[in-house]
Write a protein that holds these residues in place. Structure first.
Motif, short mmCIF file in Angstrom:
data_model
loop_
_atom_site.label_atom_id
_atom_site.label_comp_id
_atom_site.label_asym_id
_atom_site.label_seq_id
_atom_site.Cartn_x
_atom_site.Cartn_y
_atom_site.Cartn_z
N SER A 169 0.76 -1.20 -0.21
CA SER A 169 -0.04 -0.06 0.12
C SER A 169 0.89 1.36 0.16
O SER A 169 1.84 1.21 0.55
N ALA A 175 -0.02 5.47 0.44
CA ALA A 175 -0.76 6.45 0.94
C ALA A 175 -0.07 7.85 0.67
O ALA A 175 0.83 8.16 1.30
N SER A 184 -0.07 11.98 1.07
CA SER A 184 -0.66 12.96 1.89
C SER A 184 -0.12 14.23 1.65
O SER A 184 0.97 14.29 1.13
N ASP A 194 -7.53 3.71 -4.63
CA ASP A 194 -8.56 4.45 -3.99
C ASP A 194 -8.44 6.18 -4.06
O ASP A 194 -7.56 6.48 -3.44
N ALA A 231 -10.31 8.41 -3.31
CA ALA A 231 -10.85 9.28 -2.30
C ALA A 231 -9.48 9.04 -1.09
O ALA A 231 -9.48 10.25 -0.24
N LYS A 232 -8.78 8.28 -1.08
CA LYS A 232 -7.74 8.30 0.16
C LYS A 232 -6.36 8.47 -0.65
O LYS A 232 -5.40 8.48 0.12
N ASN A 233 -6.42 8.85 -1.91
CA ASN A 233 -5.14 9.01 -2.45
C ASN A 233 -4.22 7.76 -2.25
O ASN A 233 -2.75 7.94 -1.87
N THR A 234 -4.59 6.65 -2.53
CA THR A 234 -3.87 5.47 -2.22
C THR A 234 -3.65 4.24 -3.09
O THR A 234 -4.79 4.44 -3.82
#
Length: 114
Positions: free
Chosen positions: A21, A23, A25, A72, A74-77
């Motif tokens: 994964s 992510a 930010s 995803d 929405a999660k910038n993942t």
């Protein structure tokens, strides 16, 4: 400040699976590409899989049919599902993102034993 945080590496036997994964930010802006590279000791960093801005995916020939990149928004993942792992997949895996600049994660180690 933009950060990419990876997780999911580890040790697995040949034929096994792992899921990485990444992510993102911070103040990201428009993402033009996001995906994974890898680098084994003594070798050049190589593309593994990436989402382009249009949403299409590009895979290295060596991982086609075994690895799947997903995301995803929405999660910038972004995720990398790695199946049927081989010893030659042993490497440090780096998430990267092309937005206002090119950003790299710190890397996560994947070790595949024979």
């Amino acid at each position: 400040q933009v950060q990419l945080v990876e997780s999911g590496g580890g040790l697995v036997q040949a034929g096994g699976s792992l899921r990485l994964s990444c992510a993102a930010s911070g103040t990201i802006g428009t993402i033009n590409a996001m995906g994974w590279h890898r680098q084994a000791p003594g070798k050049q960093r190589e593309l593994v899989a990436v989402f382009t801005r249009g949403g299409s995916t590009v895979y290295a020939d060596s991982v086609k049919g075994r690895f799947t990149i997903s995301r995803d928004n929405a999660k910038n993942t972004v995720y990398l599902q790695m199946n049927s792992l081989k010893p030659e997949d042993t490497s440090a895996y780096y998430c990267y993102m092309v937005a206002r600049n090119v950003y790299w994660g710190q890397g996560t180690q994947v070790n595949v034993s024979s």
